[in-house]
Design a protein around this motif. Structure first.
Motif, PDB file in Angstrom:
ATOM      1  N   UNK A   1       0.854  -1.191   0.000  1.00 58.37           N
ATOM      2  CA  UNK A   1       0.000   0.000   0.000  1.00 58.37           C
ATOM      3  C   UNK A   1       0.889   1.240   0.000  1.00 58.37           C
ATOM      4  N   UNK A   2       0.475   2.233  -0.732  1.00 57.44           N
ATOM      5  CA  UNK A   2       1.308   3.444  -0.818  1.00 57.44           C
ATOM      6  C   UNK A   2       1.360   4.169   0.518  1.00 57.44           C
ATOM      7  N   UNK A   3       2.474   4.810   0.749  1.00 58.74           N
ATOM      8  CA  UNK A   3       2.597   5.588   1.982  1.00 58.74           C
ATOM      9  C   UNK A   3       1.909   6.931   1.792  1.00 58.74           C
ATOM     10  N   UNK A   4       1.475   7.517   2.896  1.00 59.87           N
ATOM     11  CA  UNK A   4       0.824   8.827   2.824  1.00 59.87           C
ATOM     12  C   UNK A   4       1.893   9.918   2.823  1.00 59.87           C
ATOM     13  N   UNK A   5       1.449  11.130   2.569  1.00 62.76           N
ATOM     14  CA  UNK A   5       2.364  12.272   2.564  1.00 62.76           C
ATOM     15  C   UNK A   5       3.083  12.369   3.910  1.00 62.76           C
ATOM     16  N   UNK A   6       2.289  12.222   4.992  1.00 56.66           N
ATOM     17  CA  UNK A   6       2.852  12.280   6.347  1.00 56.66           C
ATOM     18  C   UNK A   6       3.945  11.231   6.522  1.00 56.66           C
ATOM     19  N   UNK A   7       3.655  10.006   6.089  1.00 52.82           N
ATOM     20  CA  UNK A   7       4.608   8.917   6.268  1.00 52.82           C
ATOM     21  C   UNK A   7       5.879   9.155   5.446  1.00 52.82           C
ATOM     22  N   UNK A   8       5.690   9.687   4.242  1.00 56.49           N
ATOM     23  CA  UNK A   8       6.862   9.975   3.401  1.00 56.49           C
ATOM     24  C   UNK A   8       7.729  11.050   4.046  1.00 56.49           C
ATOM     25  N   UNK A   9       7.064  12.008   4.652  1.00 61.93           N
ATOM     26  CA  UNK A   9       7.775  13.097   5.316  1.00 61.93           C
ATOM     27  C   UNK A   9       8.566  12.551   6.504  1.00 61.93           C
ATOM     28  N   UNK A  10       7.912  11.689   7.295  1.00 60.12           N
ATOM     29  CA  UNK A  10       8.588  11.066   8.436  1.00 60.12           C
ATOM     30  C   UNK A  10       9.784  10.271   7.932  1.00 60.12           C
ATOM     31  N   UNK A  11       9.556   9.556   6.846  1.00 60.03           N
ATOM     32  CA  UNK A  11      10.594   8.701   6.293  1.00 60.03           C
ATOM     33  C   UNK A  11      11.844   9.504   5.929  1.00 60.03           C
ATOM     34  N   UNK A  12      11.617  10.680   5.346  1.00 64.07           N
ATOM     35  CA  UNK A  12      12.763  11.520   4.980  1.00 64.07           C
ATOM     36  C   UNK A  12      13.606  11.840   6.211  1.00 64.07           C
ATOM     37  N   UNK A  13      12.952  11.968   7.353  1.00 62.77           N
ATOM     38  CA  UNK A  13      13.694  12.288   8.575  1.00 62.77           C
ATOM     39  C   UNK A  13      14.394  11.075   9.178  1.00 62.77           C
ATOM     40  N   UNK A  14      13.754   9.924   9.079  1.00 60.98           N
ATOM     41  CA  UNK A  14      14.299   8.775   9.815  1.00 60.98           C
ATOM     42  C   UNK A  14      15.232   7.908   8.978  1.00 60.98           C
ATOM     43  N   UNK A  15      15.271   8.130   7.673  1.00 61.17           N
ATOM     44  CA  UNK A  15      16.228   7.375   6.852  1.00 61.17           C
ATOM     45  C   UNK A  15      17.628   7.886   7.143  1.00 61.17           C
ATOM     46  N   UNK A  16      18.575   6.983   7.379  1.00 58.87           N
ATOM     47  CA  UNK A  16      19.938   7.448   7.666  1.00 58.87           C
ATOM     48  C   UNK A  16      20.486   8.242   6.482  1.00 58.87           C
ATOM     49  N   UNK A  17      21.258   9.278   6.807  1.00 58.90           N
ATOM     50  CA  UNK A  17      21.878  10.114   5.773  1.00 58.90           C
ATOM     51  C   UNK A  17      23.156   9.419   5.282  1.00 58.90           C
ATOM     52  N   UNK A  18      23.616   9.769   4.070  1.00 62.91           N
ATOM     53  CA  UNK A  18      24.839   9.141   3.531  1.00 62.91           C
ATOM     54  C   UNK A  18      26.006   9.222   4.512  1.00 62.91           C
ATOM     55  N   UNK A  19      26.159  10.377   5.179  1.00 61.09           N
ATOM     56  CA  UNK A  19      27.299  10.501   6.102  1.00 61.09           C
ATOM     57  C   UNK A  19      27.154   9.567   7.304  1.00 61.09           C
ATOM     58  N   UNK A  20      25.909   9.222   7.638  1.00 60.73           N
ATOM     59  CA  UNK A  20      25.702   8.283   8.741  1.00 60.73           C
ATOM     60  C   UNK A  20      26.107   6.872   8.310  1.00 60.73           C
ATOM     61  N   UNK A  21      25.704   6.507   7.077  1.00 60.47           N
ATOM     62  CA  UNK A  21      26.138   5.209   6.546  1.00 60.47           C
ATOM     63  C   UNK A  21      27.661   5.130   6.590  1.00 60.47           C
TER      64      UNK A  21
END
Lengths: 471, 471
Positions: A1-21
């Motif tokens: 099921x597709x994620x909602x706008x809210x979920x996509x926004x949250x995802x942008x925050x909680x996905x590790x950044x390249x420098x974290x990897x």
């Protein structure tokens, strides 16, 4: 099921950044090189692997812990694995940072490298999960299984569900939480097919909950039946795909189950960022003080003398809190709610909300059934000698008596009967500080921010996310 | 079994004196003559008989009541018996004293003659109990049976057991007492063979109690089984020898059963005159006042507008008291004990002992199980809107909330919710006077001696006889 706008926004925050990897991989490489070098130097054959959420790529931005498993040939005797070889690992990491020896089912060593916490665990390199000897041997198979099932899209769904669980306090299989392990979250997303699918399913859960993590329905039905027998206390059953007779959700308590089911319903009802936030609310002391008026909140402060493994510590603290509730109930003081806080090092605090701190009314004592002659006579004798009001015989034919309480104040009771509830090994002879929460105490304890947010939640009760349950 | 010195001494006091026999027989003769004359004048065939304890010679010194049964031929239609012929009886007694019409299952007339209360009851003269149409038709057979079984010695034993039961408050089948009828006491003495034998047996009773009043064991076993089905609520089963499918002890409540069993044990343990005394203790107001300190005793005074038959009145008063207990429990006020007093004419008082008159602490509300989604959401919504502390999820996975009470004071509650507990027909629209017992109220109500002794027992609880339970 597709994620909602809210979920996509949250995802942008909680996905590790390249420098974290980069940070985590660099840390892993340092550990791997140090360990590999030392093993080679000693002529020991072993493979240094990364496991856990980093290997699954399901970790969250801000996470700074990695699991390094050193896999030895299965011919290695277990005493060597845990003895001599483990020592080699310790020596290897000693050179790269501050370390500490730890012990779960298995010994391991934790080392701090550039702000990353790496747990180095010795285990066996096996061909099949059927050869597993201890829990850690299963880990590489979990990594293999998860990576064979998760797409990059589903990995993001796992991240969302983890964050959701963290926010409502059910993430983690440890005793303190009794919630869902990282692997359990991954299995949920795999079994249900996505974050929203999982939330929808969870919102309809009723214990006992069965989750088909195996695919094949007949096989699952058969396994579920056996798991039920093997884990009679569990509220959620989800067989481990790599070892079906193991329940991956045995750690989930009824409390965690209730929390996630209610939160899932609330989220579907009124989705909000609150379900992805781990902020710890702290209310001003004045507000807290106003809120505890006409209530009875008692704190027990316990010092921790020697380091205690966290699962042991929390197990003991909860055991004490349960026991306190029973002891108080014996004296007609009823614990309406309790909570435990600890820094896991020097101190622990048990907070109790009691129906009333002081009971000056006499207490009703119930005698035995009238036909148990000897005991009925004893009851009459005792209460005549005590100068009770009664005994008398009630409309229902019970032998009753009203008598002065042994304790009219709950603090006196708690101070007097520590021996009855300090039953856990590490606190047998503790001398707790016991007091009813008041303005002075509030001011003192809230100087510790963690305690402040803990006591805020204990006093105001309603979790932040629940505020958003109703639109 | 031989009576003890104490029992013989009591017996000397409770056996009617010759002048009392004379008084009652003279009263009976006056009634008989008046009735016989009137019947003859009207040309009606009927027999005027004495029944009850006077006919059985099991009455007690001080008793001033007699049962006169006028027995009509069984061919008399029941409408005539209760209509025209009953009117003849009324006319007959109108000439000899003050009278009142009364009604139980059957109409009867009560007349006062020289300080003796005579109940004149129309009934049928039958050949066998199998022809019985209403309860009163059975009475002559009881007299016949009792007189065929009782020796003069056993009659004295009946008197002792009656007095014992009166003293502990279990004598009488009426709703106010729910104890043993006079006939039941006689059957006990006949079945067990004497006063001490009965006390010994009673001391070992455990509900359900079966008393073989039939002699034949097989017959009794068969009857007992059927009685159990016919009277599922009874705690004591004793078939009527003249009509075995009737339980003569159906009136005995669990309370009365408990009282007599405990009293029997106490008496055997430490025999004392207290078990044969009906004195009503009255404690000084100062002592009562001291005793109610730190207790919550609430009185409800109810006026009685129209005359109500006693069994109806007491039934309604107990129903109200039971109902009050439930209503209070819904608001977490617990009735520990209650008692009812009435003069049966103008007023009634219900006394309630409550665990506390005032509860200022917030109240714990329990929500539905978390998997009942709609109701769980409603609970959350309601408590958010109410500004409760909570809801929160407990360690056991319950949905809980702490909220201000609707009533923090029990008097407010009782005044506000009369509609909820004044459920009995005669008190539907009553305006009770409701107050917590204090010095002023105590002084006022104790001016009535009966109320004084009633409230003394309610406050001090322990019955006089129980004081003597332990040597």
């Amino acid at each position: 099921m597709k994620l909602t706008e809210l979920e996509l926004e949250v995802l942008r925050e909680i996905k590790p950044k390249p420098e974290e990897y980069e940070l985590l991989h660099r840390a892993f490489n340092r550990v791997r090189e140090a360990v590999a070098r030392e093993l080679e130097r000693q002529g020991i054959e072993a493979e240094v692997t990364v496991q856990g959420s980093l290997a699954h790529d399901t970790w969250l931005s801000g996470d700074r812990d990695i699991d390094v498993f050193v896999l030895f040939p299965k011919t290695t005797p277990i005493e060597e694995l845990r003895g001599k070889y483990f020592q080699v690992l310790v020596n290897a990491v000693a050179s790269i940072g501050e370390y500490e020896l730890r012990y779960a089912e298995h010994p391991y060593v934790r080392v701090h490298v550039n702000g990353v916490e790496a747990d180095i665990v010795p285990a066996y390199k096996l061909d099949s999960p059927s050869e597993v000897r201890t829990a850690v041997d299963r880990t590489p198979f979990h990594t293999e299984y998860v990576n064979s099932k998760l797409t990059n899209e589903l990995r993001d769904h796992v991240r969302l569900l983890k964050k959701f669980m963290k926010s409502i306090g059910v993430y983690g299989a440890e005793i303190r939480v009794k919630g869902f392990s990282g692997y359990a979250v991954e299995l949920l997303v795999i079994a249900y097919g996505g974050f929203r699918e999982a939330i929808k399913e969870i919102s309809t859960w009723k214990p006992p909950v069965y989750i088909n993590t195996l695919g094949d329905r007949e096989k699952f039905a058969e396994v579920a039946k056996k798991l039920r027998e093997k884990y009679p206390e569990s509220v959620v059953y989800a067989p481990d795909p790599v070892d079906p007779m193991r329940n991956t959700m045995a750690s989930v308590s009824r409390e965690s189950l209730a929390k996630i089911v209610i939160a899932a319903n609330c989220y579907l009802n009124n989705p909000s960022r609150e379900y992805f936030v781990e902020k710890a609310r702290t209310a001003p002391v004045a507000e807290l003080l106003r809120s505890i008026r006409d209530r009875c909140i008692v704190l027990l402060e316990l010092g921790i003398a020697n380091a205690i493994p966290p699962d042991t510590l929390w197990g003991e603290l909860y055991r004490i809190a349960d026991r306190v509730s029973k002891v108080l109930a014996n004296h007609e003081f009823y614990v309406l709610d309790y909570s435990v806080w600890s820094d896991e090092k020097t101190m622990a605090v048990i907070a109790l909300e009691i129906d009333s701190c002081s009971k000056t009314y006499p207490r009703l004592y119930r005698g035995p059934s009238f036909w148990i002659r000897g005991r009925a006579m004893d009851f009459i004798k005792k209460h005549i000698e005590r100068n009770s009001y009664g005994p008398w015989i009630s409309r229902r034919g019970e032998l009753l008596s009203l008598s002065k309480r042994k304790y009219s104040n709950v603090i006196d009771l708690l101070i007097d009967r520590t021996w009855e509830y300090l039953v856990a090994p590490h606190f047998k002879n503790a001398k707790p500080l016991i007091y009813a929460l008041d303005g002075e105490a509030l001011t003192r304890i809230t100087s510790n921010r963690e305690v402040h947010s803990w006591i805020t939640e204990f006093i105001l009760k309603r979790p932040d996310w629940m505020e958003k349950c109703i639109d």
